[in-house]
Design a protein around this motif. Structure first.
Motif, PDB file in Angstrom:
ATOM      1  N   VAL B   5      24.531  25.264 112.367  1.00  0.00           N
ATOM      2  CA  VAL B   5      23.452  24.801 111.413  1.00  0.00           C
ATOM      3  C   VAL B   5      23.155  23.181 111.730  1.00  0.00           C
ATOM      4  O   VAL B   5      24.185  22.605 111.583  1.00  0.00           O
ATOM      5  N   PRO B   6      21.937  23.010 111.893  1.00  0.00           N
ATOM      6  CA  PRO B   6      21.849  21.556 112.651  1.00  0.00           C
ATOM      7  C   PRO B   6      22.188  20.540 111.033  1.00  0.00           C
ATOM      8  O   PRO B   6      21.731  21.075 110.106  1.00  0.00           O
ATOM      9  N   VAL B   7      22.982  19.771 111.505  1.00  0.00           N
ATOM     10  CA  VAL B   7      23.383  18.798 110.349  1.00  0.00           C
ATOM     11  C   VAL B   7      22.345  18.248 109.754  1.00  0.00           C
ATOM     12  O   VAL B   7      22.271  17.798 108.392  1.00  0.00           O
ATOM     13  N   ASP B  57      14.053  27.349 104.318  1.00  0.00           N
ATOM     14  CA  ASP B  57      13.794  28.573 105.186  1.00  0.00           C
ATOM     15  C   ASP B  57      14.321  28.263 106.584  1.00  0.00           C
ATOM     16  O   ASP B  57      14.846  29.270 107.244  1.00  0.00           O
ATOM     17  N   ALA B  58      14.346  27.049 106.744  1.00  0.00           N
ATOM     18  CA  ALA B  58      14.818  26.907 108.103  1.00  0.00           C
ATOM     19  C   ALA B  58      16.125  27.038 108.250  1.00  0.00           C
ATOM     20  O   ALA B  58      16.823  27.587 109.369  1.00  0.00           O
ATOM     21  N   LEU B  59      17.055  26.907 107.154  1.00  0.00           N
ATOM     22  CA  LEU B  59      18.497  27.114 107.113  1.00  0.00           C
ATOM     23  C   LEU B  59      18.717  28.741 106.886  1.00  0.00           C
ATOM     24  O   LEU B  59      19.727  29.090 107.172  1.00  0.00           O
ATOM     25  N   GLY B  60      17.864  29.241 106.286  1.00  0.00           N
ATOM     26  CA  GLY B  60      18.251  30.970 105.982  1.00  0.00           C
ATOM     27  C   GLY B  60      18.855  30.621 104.694  1.00  0.00           C
ATOM     28  O   GLY B  60      19.884  31.799 104.818  1.00  0.00           O
ATOM     29  N   ALA B  61      18.753  29.756 103.790  1.00  0.00           N
ATOM     30  CA  ALA B  61      19.998  29.427 102.639  1.00  0.00           C
ATOM     31  C   ALA B  61      19.138  29.898 101.699  1.00  0.00           C
ATOM     32  O   ALA B  61      18.097  29.753 101.353  1.00  0.00           O
ATOM     33  N   ASN B  79      18.916  34.091  97.627  1.00  0.00           N
ATOM     34  CA  ASN B  79      20.318  33.901  97.356  1.00  0.00           C
ATOM     35  C   ASN B  79      20.918  35.260  96.837  1.00  0.00           C
ATOM     36  O   ASN B  79      22.003  35.616  97.351  1.00  0.00           O
ATOM     37  N   ALA B  80      19.916  35.926  96.057  1.00  0.00           N
ATOM     38  CA  ALA B  80      20.378  37.288  95.859  1.00  0.00           C
ATOM     39  C   ALA B  80      20.616  38.203  96.817  1.00  0.00           C
ATOM     40  O   ALA B  80      21.515  39.065  97.284  1.00  0.00           O
ATOM     41  N   GLN B  81      19.589  37.989  97.794  1.00  0.00           N
ATOM     42  CA  GLN B  81      19.591  38.929  99.178  1.00  0.00           C
ATOM     43  C   GLN B  81      20.904  38.545  99.993  1.00  0.00           C
ATOM     44  O   GLN B  81      21.519  39.719 100.284  1.00  0.00           O
ATOM     45  N   LEU B  82      21.466  37.486  99.795  1.00  0.00           N
ATOM     46  CA  LEU B  82      22.793  37.281 100.538  1.00  0.00           C
ATOM     47  C   LEU B  82      23.991  37.749  99.989  1.00  0.00           C
ATOM     48  O   LEU B  82      24.796  38.379 100.681  1.00  0.00           O
ATOM     49  N   PHE B  83      23.907  37.856  98.823  1.00  0.00           N
ATOM     50  CA  PHE B  83      24.961  38.491  98.084  1.00  0.00           C
ATOM     51  C   PHE B  83      24.735  40.092  97.804  1.00  0.00           C
ATOM     52  O   PHE B  83      25.561  40.798  97.293  1.00  0.00           O
ATOM     53  N   GLY B  84      23.345  40.578  98.271  1.00  0.00           N
ATOM     54  CA  GLY B  84      23.615  41.898  98.447  1.00  0.00           C
ATOM     55  C   GLY B  84      22.856  42.638  96.929  1.00  0.00           C
ATOM     56  O   GLY B  84      23.229  43.608  96.839  1.00  0.00           O
ATOM     57  N   ILE B  85      22.255  41.680  96.278  1.00  0.00           N
ATOM     58  CA  ILE B  85      21.875  42.370  94.808  1.00  0.00           C
ATOM     59  C   ILE B  85      20.453  41.931  94.500  1.00  0.00           C
ATOM     60  O   ILE B  85      19.717  41.041  95.212  1.00  0.00           O
ATOM     61  N   ASP B  86      19.902  42.764  94.351  1.00  0.00           N
ATOM     62  CA  ASP B  86      18.244  42.681  94.079  1.00  0.00           C
ATOM     63  C   ASP B  86      18.164  41.699  92.854  1.00  0.00           C
ATOM     64  O   ASP B  86      18.785  41.944  91.757  1.00  0.00           O
ATOM     65  N   LEU B  87      17.183  40.931  93.317  1.00  0.00           N
ATOM     66  CA  LEU B  87      17.221  39.768  92.117  1.00  0.00           C
ATOM     67  C   LEU B  87      16.630  40.049  90.817  1.00  0.00           C
ATOM     68  O   LEU B  87      17.113  39.589  89.927  1.00  0.00           O
ATOM     69  N   ALA B  88      15.854  41.042  91.043  1.00  0.00           N
ATOM     70  CA  ALA B  88      15.316  41.800  89.781  1.00  0.00           C
ATOM     71  C   ALA B  88      16.463  42.161  88.593  1.00  0.00           C
ATOM     72  O   ALA B  88      16.355  42.339  87.544  1.00  0.00           O
ATOM     73  N   SER B  89      17.326  42.746  89.348  1.00  0.00           N
ATOM     74  CA  SER B  89      18.347  43.481  88.528  1.00  0.00           C
ATOM     75  C   SER B  89      19.763  42.469  88.217  1.00  0.00           C
ATOM     76  O   SER B  89      20.537  42.947  87.574  1.00  0.00           O
ATOM     77  N   PHE B  90      19.903  41.310  89.016  1.00  0.00           N
ATOM     78  CA  PHE B  90      20.572  40.447  88.740  1.00  0.00           C
ATOM     79  C   PHE B  90      20.701  39.796  87.371  1.00  0.00           C
ATOM     80  O   PHE B  90      19.626  39.342  86.655  1.00  0.00           O
ATOM     81  N   ARG B  91      21.947  40.090  86.531  1.00  0.00           N
ATOM     82  CA  ARG B  91      21.984  39.781  85.249  1.00  0.00           C
ATOM     83  C   ARG B  91      22.249  38.129  84.914  1.00  0.00           C
ATOM     84  O   ARG B  91      22.416  38.020  83.868  1.00  0.00           O
ATOM     85  N   CYS B 158      23.506  28.691  99.517  1.00  0.00           N
ATOM     86  CA  CYS B 158      24.388  29.586 100.012  1.00  0.00           C
ATOM     87  C   CYS B 158      23.975  29.852 101.147  1.00  0.00           C
ATOM     88  O   CYS B 158      22.917  30.203 101.245  1.00  0.00           O
ATOM     89  N   HIS B 159      24.556  30.384 102.447  1.00  0.00           N
ATOM     90  CA  HIS B 159      24.195  30.761 103.630  1.00  0.00           C
ATOM     91  C   HIS B 159      25.284  31.624 104.322  1.00  0.00           C
ATOM     92  O   HIS B 159      26.348  31.620 104.017  1.00  0.00           O
ATOM     93  N   ASP B 160      24.690  32.455 105.298  1.00  0.00           N
ATOM     94  CA  ASP B 160      25.439  33.248 105.905  1.00  0.00           C
ATOM     95  C   ASP B 160      26.122  32.832 107.166  1.00  0.00           C
ATOM     96  O   ASP B 160      25.560  32.373 107.854  1.00  0.00           O
TER      97      ASP B 160
END
Lengths: 149, 557
Positions: B5-7, B57-61, B79-91, B158-160
């Motif tokens: 990641v570019p600093v 967007d540039a970071l994918g974060a 963020n939800a996508q990174l954690f593998g959870i659908d944002l709509a169903s995130f409690r 958060c990023h991968d």
């Protein structure tokens, strides 16, 4: 038997051989006188009539053994053949050696003949008879009008 | 950690997020009463939000916020996508957020959050491995504080980092492997500076040189090289630096710390910097002292052996010469007294034979017979000792001619014994003519002497051999027992009493000597009572006999 006997000088250190030669020549048809000396020194003294050989006859033929003490046959041969007084006297080398080297050495020193002493008595007598027949019979010796018969 | 990641992007995103968060809180608190008055602030907020989005967007974060009062967690879609959870169903709860994360990492993240809260001015930074076992996420966060400095929440990115994480692991593993290879190699490996200083050495180098690694670093290879090998080594180094060769290899002597010499097999290559300047040498050193020692021992043993063989050969040759000389002189000098004995015995016989009676006659006969045999012995011994003393050139010898001559020499014996000779076509061989006549004569004479009651039947034949010819002389004589077929070729080895046969025990020994002097071998096969075959090999000038010369019918067609 009017002519003088042929004078033979035998230079031989082995008395057994001297005796055999004497025995062989005794049966000879040619009148001869065998004079025997024991080594080369005596042979030279005999020829030069020095010392006790003051009255020695001049030999007509020399029978020379090769291996003798004091002065060996080769030395005698060399001395005789380079001396004008004696170089005409035929020298027959009579030895038990049949080595090629001895044969060629003797002829180089102008020996007139080289004869090997055979081992058996009959053969020895035959050889002496042959020498006698040729050298004292067939062959003409220097200084003698004709050979005695 | 930051490789992928570019600093700069990080800091833009971070500053923007911080600013946004602050602004957002303030706005929320004061929005109603300040809405109209601070229209410009809203505009600025829009611009900032836009920049933030571009950076994210540039970071994918993804972005997250954790309200410490309400315990509510707010994510954006990425963020939800990174954690593998659908944002709509995130409690929106911490528990739900931690559901897909390995427990260990959840606990570590909570400790990290508590620490960041407790230490104002620090940032939250932690890794979360997802339970799917594949992905690794990295959280960066900043504690949000109110005007009194009390923490109200934590916001962050958060990023991968899965790829970076894997790459790092792989790198570490590969480095470890290389390090182990270097350290534990069975050969010495070292890096040396272009001027010869030891830079890095492995354990084996230390063992070979006897120094600790630290001690080696203080010195150079030049100092540890035997003076006699230094010039060659430096010459190679020069060529390596000049680029005239890629690597070199040599066997050289090092001086061990203990002062003694260690033999090393050295292979060196040069590592260059991108601009081509020499960076360091890689030297591989193998301790070959033991091999060198063995080689030296082997060389020494070999030369000692050669020396011994030479000495022994000289000794043998000397003793052979001495023996031949002795035999010649002895037999020659024996002739004289023998001649006396023979001659006078015969003279006695000739003149006094009529006086010999009874015993005297008998004694006389024994004496005459003894003298006669002595003469035979001496003649044979003389002949034997002369073999090889008169050099005669080797040439082509027609064995047919040689056999004719041998038979002529044996004419009396052959006639008296009624011998019959059968001869196949014999080849032309290479050798000394007179010796080969003597060879055939000795063997035929032996066959005639040791004949059975039958008249001798002698058969001479030849067959091609590897290097020339194999000649066989077969008889129908008394034969020889198996155990004696070798001994019979030794000088004076006779198998029969004098009275029986008139031999001296030298004939076959002479034959053997002649064959061996011609590079061949001789042997006998025999059947007692049926006869013997003496065979020997002779070489042929042509090497292999020509086909036309095959004469033995059994070998043709």
């Amino acid at each position: 038997m009017s002519s003088t006997p042929i004078q033979v000088l035998l230079v031989e250190d082995n008395p057994g051989d001297v005796r055999l030669t004497r025995e062989a020549l005794r049966e000879s048809k040619v009148r001869n006188q065998l004079n025997a000396v024991n080594d080369g020194e005596e042979a030279i003294a005999f020829l030069r009539r020095s010392g006790r050989y003051g009255e020695a006859p001049r030999p007509d033929l020399i029978l020379l053994d090769l291996n003798m003490p004091r002065k060996n046959g080769r030395e005698v041969l060399a001395e005789l053949k380079s001396d004008g007084d004696f170089q005409q006297i035929p020298v027959i080398v009579l030895t038990s050696s049949d080595s090629e080297r001895d044969v060629s050495e003797c002829y180089e020193l102008n020996a007139n003949s080289y004869v090997r002493k055979p081992v058996g008595l009959d053969q020895f007598f035959e050889v002496i008879a042959e020498i006698e027949r040729y050298w004292m019979g067939v062959n003409r010796l220097p200084g003698r009008t004709s050979n005695a018969k | 950690m930051f490789h992928d990641v570019p600093v700069a992007a990080w800091w833009v995103a971070f500053s923007a997020l911080s600013a946004l968060t602050l602004l957002w809180f303030r706005a929320r608190r004061r929005v109603r009463d300040r809405e109209r008055r601070e229209r410009g602030l809203a505009e600025q907020l829009d611009i900032t939000r836009e920049r933030l989005q571009l950076a994210l967007d540039a970071l994918g974060a993804g972005t997250w916020h954790w309200d410490l009062h309400t315990e509510k967690v707010v994510w954006d879609a990425r963020n939800a996508q990174l954690f593998g959870i659908d944002l709509a169903s995130f409690r929106g709860s911490r528990e739900h957020a931690a559901e897909g994360v390995m427990l260990e990492d959840v606990q570590a993240a909570e400790r990290e959050a508590a620490r960041a809260v407790a230490e104002p001015g620090t940032m939250l930074d932690c890794l979360l491995r997802l339970r799917d076992g594949e992905r690794v996420l990295r959280l960066h966060g900043k504690v949000v504080r109110d005007d009194d400095g009390k923490a109200t929440g934590i916001a962050g990115l958060c990023h991968d980092v899965t790829r970076a994480q894997k790459a790092q692991l792989a790198l570490a593993e590969s480095e470890e492997r290389l390090r182990a290879t270097f350290e534990q190699a069975a050969v010495g490996i070292a890096h040396l500076s272009p001027d010869g200083k030891w830079l890095r050495v492995n354990q084996k180098v230390c063992e070979i040189m006897g120094f600790e690694a630290e001690e080696l670093m203080q010195t150079s290879f030049q100092k540890l090289t035997h003076p006699d090998d230094l010039e060659l080594d430096l010459g190679f180094v020069g060529e390596l630096i000049a680029g005239e060769r890629d690597r070199y290899q040599m066997e050289k002597r090092y001086i061990h710390k203990g002062g003694y010499i260690v033999w090393g097999s050295l292979s060196v290559s040069l590592v260059r910097a991108i601009d081509g300047t020499p960076k360091y040498f890689i030297s591989v050193i193998e301790d070959i002292s033991e091999r060198k020692l063995l080689e030296a021992e082997l060389r020494e043993a070999k030369s000692e052996l050669e020396q011994r063989v030479l000495e022994r050969t000289a000794e043998l040759s000397r003793s052979n010469d001495d023996l031949a000389q002795f035999a010649y002189v002895a037999s020659h000098d024996l002739q004289e007294p023998l001649r006396m004995v023979t001659s006078y015995l015969e003279l006695l016989e000739r003149r006094y034979t009529e006086r010999f009676e009874g015993e005297a006659r008998e004694f006389m006969d024994y004496a005459v017979d003894g003298a006669r045999r002595m003469k035979l012995l001496i003649d044979d011994l003389l002949e034997y000792s002369r073999l090889g003393t008169r050099p005669e050139p080797h040439g082509d010898v027609d064995l047919n001619d040689a056999l004719d001559e041998a038979c002529a020499n044996l004419a009396i014996g052959m006639r008296e014994s009624g011998a019959r000779l059968e001869v196949g076509d014999l080849p032309t061989v290479t050798g000394q003519r007179s010796r080969l006549v003597s060879l055939l004569q000795n063997i035929l004479d032996n066959s005639i002497k040791y004949r059975s009651d039958e008249p001798p039947h002698l058969r001479v034949s030849a067959e091609p051999d590897e290097k020339g010819w194999r000649v066989h002389i077969q008889d129908n004589g008394i034969g020889v027992e198996e155990g004696h077929t070798t001994r019979i070729f030794e000088v004076f080895q006779r198998l029969h009493r004098d009275a029986e046969i008139n031999g001296t025990g030298i004939g076959l020994a002479s034959a053997k000597k002649i064959v061996e002097a011609h590079g061949g071998r001789i042997w006998m096969s025999s059947e007692p009572g049926a006869g013997s075959t003496v065979s020997f090999t002779l070489m042929s000038n042509a090497g292999k006999p020509s086909h036309e010369q095959h004469t033995d019918p059994s070998l043709v067609g």
